[in-house]
Design a protein around this motif. Structure first.
Motif, PDB file in Angstrom:
ATOM      1  N   LEU A 196     -23.359  11.861  -8.769  1.00  0.00           N
ATOM      2  CA  LEU A 196     -22.524  10.677  -8.615  1.00  0.00           C
ATOM      3  C   LEU A 196     -22.818   9.985  -7.289  1.00  0.00           C
ATOM      4  N   PRO A 197     -22.668   8.674  -7.220  1.00  0.00           N
ATOM      5  CA  PRO A 197     -22.755   8.004  -5.916  1.00  0.00           C
ATOM      6  C   PRO A 197     -21.695   8.553  -4.962  1.00  0.00           C
ATOM      7  N   PRO A 198     -21.968   8.572  -3.672  1.00  0.00           N
ATOM      8  CA  PRO A 198     -21.008   9.182  -2.732  1.00  0.00           C
ATOM      9  C   PRO A 198     -19.599   8.593  -2.827  1.00  0.00           C
ATOM     10  N   ARG A 199     -19.496   7.282  -2.998  1.00  0.00           N
ATOM     11  CA  ARG A 199     -18.159   6.687  -3.076  1.00  0.00           C
ATOM     12  C   ARG A 199     -17.431   7.109  -4.343  1.00  0.00           C
ATOM     13  N   HIS A 200     -18.135   7.160  -5.462  1.00  0.00           N
ATOM     14  CA  HIS A 200     -17.504   7.621  -6.701  1.00  0.00           C
ATOM     15  C   HIS A 200     -17.124   9.093  -6.591  1.00  0.00           C
ATOM     16  N   TYR A 207      -8.729  11.935  -5.993  1.00  0.00           N
ATOM     17  CA  TYR A 207      -7.727  11.684  -7.031  1.00  0.00           C
ATOM     18  C   TYR A 207      -7.527  12.901  -7.931  1.00  0.00           C
ATOM     19  N   ASP A 208      -8.613  13.429  -8.468  1.00  0.00           N
ATOM     20  CA  ASP A 208      -8.499  14.550  -9.408  1.00  0.00           C
ATOM     21  C   ASP A 208      -8.536  15.908  -8.724  1.00  0.00           C
ATOM     22  N   GLY A 209      -9.086  15.965  -7.510  1.00  0.00           N
ATOM     23  CA  GLY A 209      -9.141  17.241  -6.816  1.00  0.00           C
ATOM     24  C   GLY A 209      -7.977  17.449  -5.871  1.00  0.00           C
ATOM     25  N   THR A 221     -10.428   5.538   1.115  1.00  0.00           N
ATOM     26  CA  THR A 221     -11.836   5.192   0.918  1.00  0.00           C
ATOM     27  C   THR A 221     -12.149   3.769   1.339  1.00  0.00           C
ATOM     28  N   GLU A 222     -11.155   3.078   1.934  1.00  0.00           N
ATOM     29  CA  GLU A 222     -11.336   1.710   2.427  1.00  0.00           C
ATOM     30  C   GLU A 222     -11.809   0.777   1.304  1.00  0.00           C
ATOM     31  N   ALA A 223     -11.072   0.810   0.202  1.00  0.00           N
ATOM     32  CA  ALA A 223     -11.386  -0.030  -0.946  1.00  0.00           C
ATOM     33  C   ALA A 223     -10.085  -0.577  -1.507  1.00  0.00           C
ATOM     34  N   THR A 224     -10.206  -1.601  -2.342  1.00  0.00           N
ATOM     35  CA  THR A 224      -9.036  -2.114  -3.030  1.00  0.00           C
ATOM     36  C   THR A 224      -8.655  -1.172  -4.164  1.00  0.00           C
ATOM     37  N   THR A 225      -7.416  -1.302  -4.616  1.00  0.00           N
ATOM     38  CA  THR A 225      -6.968  -0.435  -5.708  1.00  0.00           C
ATOM     39  C   THR A 225      -7.772  -0.648  -6.985  1.00  0.00           C
ATOM     40  N   PRO A 226      -8.070  -1.900  -7.398  1.00  0.00           N
ATOM     41  CA  PRO A 226      -8.935  -2.055  -8.584  1.00  0.00           C
ATOM     42  C   PRO A 226     -10.319  -1.452  -8.405  1.00  0.00           C
ATOM     43  N   ALA A 227     -10.900  -1.583  -7.196  1.00  0.00           N
ATOM     44  CA  ALA A 227     -12.222  -0.996  -6.960  1.00  0.00           C
ATOM     45  C   ALA A 227     -12.165   0.528  -7.053  1.00  0.00           C
ATOM     46  N   ALA A 228     -11.114   1.125  -6.472  1.00  0.00           N
ATOM     47  CA  ALA A 228     -10.976   2.585  -6.570  1.00  0.00           C
ATOM     48  C   ALA A 228     -10.781   3.021  -8.019  1.00  0.00           C
ATOM     49  N   ALA A 229     -10.028   2.235  -8.802  1.00  0.00           N
ATOM     50  CA  ALA A 229      -9.835   2.569 -10.212  1.00  0.00           C
ATOM     51  C   ALA A 229     -11.152   2.503 -10.988  1.00  0.00           C
ATOM     52  N   ASN A 230     -11.966   1.499 -10.705  1.00  0.00           N
ATOM     53  CA  ASN A 230     -13.263   1.404 -11.380  1.00  0.00           C
ATOM     54  C   ASN A 230     -14.174   2.569 -11.011  1.00  0.00           C
ATOM     55  N   ARG A 231     -14.181   2.949  -9.734  1.00  0.00           N
ATOM     56  CA  ARG A 231     -15.005   4.091  -9.322  1.00  0.00           C
ATOM     57  C   ARG A 231     -14.540   5.363 -10.017  1.00  0.00           C
ATOM     58  N   LEU A 232     -13.230   5.531 -10.116  1.00  0.00           N
ATOM     59  CA  LEU A 232     -12.701   6.729 -10.769  1.00  0.00           C
ATOM     60  C   LEU A 232     -13.087   6.765 -12.243  1.00  0.00           C
ATOM     61  N   LEU A 233     -12.986   5.631 -12.915  1.00  0.00           N
ATOM     62  CA  LEU A 233     -13.336   5.582 -14.332  1.00  0.00           C
ATOM     63  C   LEU A 233     -14.821   5.878 -14.552  1.00  0.00           C
ATOM     64  N   ALA A 235     -16.789   7.583 -12.588  1.00  0.00           N
ATOM     65  CA  ALA A 235     -17.041   8.994 -12.279  1.00  0.00           C
ATOM     66  C   ALA A 235     -16.587   9.890 -13.434  1.00  0.00           C
ATOM     67  N   ARG A 236     -15.420   9.608 -13.979  1.00  0.00           N
ATOM     68  CA  ARG A 236     -14.941  10.419 -15.102  1.00  0.00           C
ATOM     69  C   ARG A 236     -15.844  10.269 -16.319  1.00  0.00           C
ATOM     70  N   GLU A 237     -16.315   9.056 -16.574  1.00  0.00           N
ATOM     71  CA  GLU A 237     -17.216   8.846 -17.712  1.00  0.00           C
ATOM     72  C   GLU A 237     -18.517   9.624 -17.540  1.00  0.00           C
ATOM     73  N   THR A 238     -19.037   9.642 -16.306  1.00  0.00           N
ATOM     74  CA  THR A 238     -20.275  10.383 -16.068  1.00  0.00           C
ATOM     75  C   THR A 238     -20.069  11.883 -16.263  1.00  0.00           C
ATOM     76  N   VAL A 239     -18.962  12.396 -15.759  1.00  0.00           N
ATOM     77  CA  VAL A 239     -18.674  13.826 -15.929  1.00  0.00           C
ATOM     78  C   VAL A 239     -18.455  14.158 -17.398  1.00  0.00           C
ATOM     79  N   ALA A 240     -17.705  13.307 -18.108  1.00  0.00           N
ATOM     80  CA  ALA A 240     -17.436  13.579 -19.526  1.00  0.00           C
ATOM     81  C   ALA A 240     -18.697  13.484 -20.374  1.00  0.00           C
ATOM     82  N   ALA A 241     -19.640  12.597 -19.977  1.00  0.00           N
ATOM     83  CA  ALA A 241     -20.881  12.486 -20.737  1.00  0.00           C
ATOM     84  C   ALA A 241     -21.729  13.740 -20.607  1.00  0.00           C
ATOM     85  N   ARG A 242     -21.731  14.340 -19.431  1.00  0.00           N
ATOM     86  CA  ARG A 242     -22.518  15.559 -19.209  1.00  0.00           C
ATOM     87  C   ARG A 242     -21.758  16.812 -19.615  1.00  0.00           C
TER      88      ARG A 242
END
Length: 359
Positions: A196-200, A207-209, A221-233, A235-242
């Motif tokens: 995963l990218p470091p920010r994701h 969030y999950d840990g 993480t010095e980001a907006t709430t929508p940006a953090a939500a997109n990164r979380l989604l 990251a979860r999609e990448t983990v769920a795919a693998r």
């Protein structure tokens, strides 16, 4: 009756006092409101403020606690069973000496922080180093950290930023990967995290840990709430795919905790960290003093050797009594070039060397 979004709330300290008066834990209040325990802790420390429907439910619960405290009847607020025991909260620095407060904060945060940093980097030594550096910096700035609303969050953010610094790749000791976890499922999860990218990756771990809510994760993480939500989604999609078995956030949280707890990650003792911080601060102080002394000496030497009066430049050469001035050699004329060529040829094709012969 629906309350307005600006429902008044008591101060953070009063919220905590009302909860403790009724012998409720933060997890029980979180279950009543429908949030995480870390969110309630942030509300009681004043680090965040509830909004929207959560604010209405939280305000209603606090009103019930206040009414029950003032009521002398038999009505009681029924506590919700606590499915998970609440860990001890960090001690207040105001009631301790600076050394005691720092040691208490270190003992409270360091073990979990080392495991979190290991999930970010996949390196055991770097995880320990990041936590030690963060606490060393906290000890150097202890007057600032001690009055912070969330000292644990301050140290956590510093450790994560140090661990994810891109400059570690140039260090010889970190050019080669460390041995992976022994368990195959743990290795698979760590491989996915490190892709995963470091920010994701940091957003997923927070969030999950760690269990922070989305606004706190975005702020750390010095980001907006929508940006953090997109990164979380993502990251979860990448983990769920693998790893399809980790598509459930609750299962992902459990596996992250297990992977971090399976490694033997031990942090240094608080006195060792404080001593290292003091040595580092002393070294940089002496270096700054030495640089200042060298700068002062260089300036004094320059002032000592610099001319104190104006010296006019030497005038160009002039003809004196018919003698032309000496000038620097310039380009040869055509006649001089022919003469030089002739001299070089005669030197090469001159008479042969005389060699004495025996009779």
């Amino acid at each position: 009756m629906t309350q307005s979004p600006s429902t008044p709330l008591p101060p953070p300290k009063e919220r905590r006092r009302l909860r403790e008066e009724q012998s409720l834990t933060q997890a029980q209040v979180a279950a009543r409101v429908g949030v995480t325990r870390e969110t309630v802790r942030a509300w009681e420390t004043g680090r965040t403020t509830p909004r929207g429907r959560k604010r209405e439910v939280y305000a209603k619960l606090l009103n019930e606690l206040t009414a029950h405290q003032q009521d002398t009847g038999t009505d009681e607020v029924t506590p919700v069973p606590d499915p998970h025991p609440e860990p001890p909260t960090a001690p207040s620095p105001a009631a301790l000496t600076p050394t005691q407060a720092f040691d208490a904060l270190y003992a409270f945060c360091a073990p979990a922080l080392v495991r979190q940093t290991y999930l970010l980097t996949g390196r055991r030594e770097l995880a320990r180093e990041s936590v030690e550096r963060a606490f060393q910096l906290a000890w150097q700035r202890w007057p600032e950290v001690a009055v912070d609303r969330d000292p644990a969050g301050w140290v956590r953010a510093t450790a994560h930023e140090y661990a994810l610094s891109p400059w570690h790749r140039f260090r010889p000791r970190y050019r080669h990967p460390e041995p992976p976890p022994a368990d195959a499922s743990d290795r698979a999860l760590m491989d996915v995290l490190l892709t995963l990218p470091p920010r994701h990756r940091r957003t997923l771990v927070l969030y999950d840990g760690v269990g922070l809510d989305l606004p706190d994760t975005a702020a750390e993480t010095e980001a907006t709430t929508p940006a953090a939500a997109n990164r979380l989604l993502h990251a979860r999609e990448t983990v769920a795919a693998r790893l399809p078995e980790l598509s459930d956030p609750a299962e992902l949280h459990r596996r992250l905790t297990e992977v971090a707890s399976a490694e033997r990650l031990r942090a240094a003792k608080p006195p060792t960290v404080r001593t290292g911080s003091e040595r580092r601060a002393s070294f940089w102080t002496r270096a700054a003093i030495a640089f200042t002394v060298a700068l002062i000496g260089t300036t004094a030497l320059t002032l000592r050797t610099a001319p104190t009066q104006y010296e006019p430049p030497v005038a160009p050469g002039t003809t004196i009594r018919g003698v032309p001035p000496r000038v620097a050699p310039g380009p040869l004329s055509e006649r001089e070039q022919k003469l030089r060529t002739k001299l070089r040829e005669e030197t090469t094709s001159g008479p042969e060397r005389l060699v004495p012969q025996s009779r």
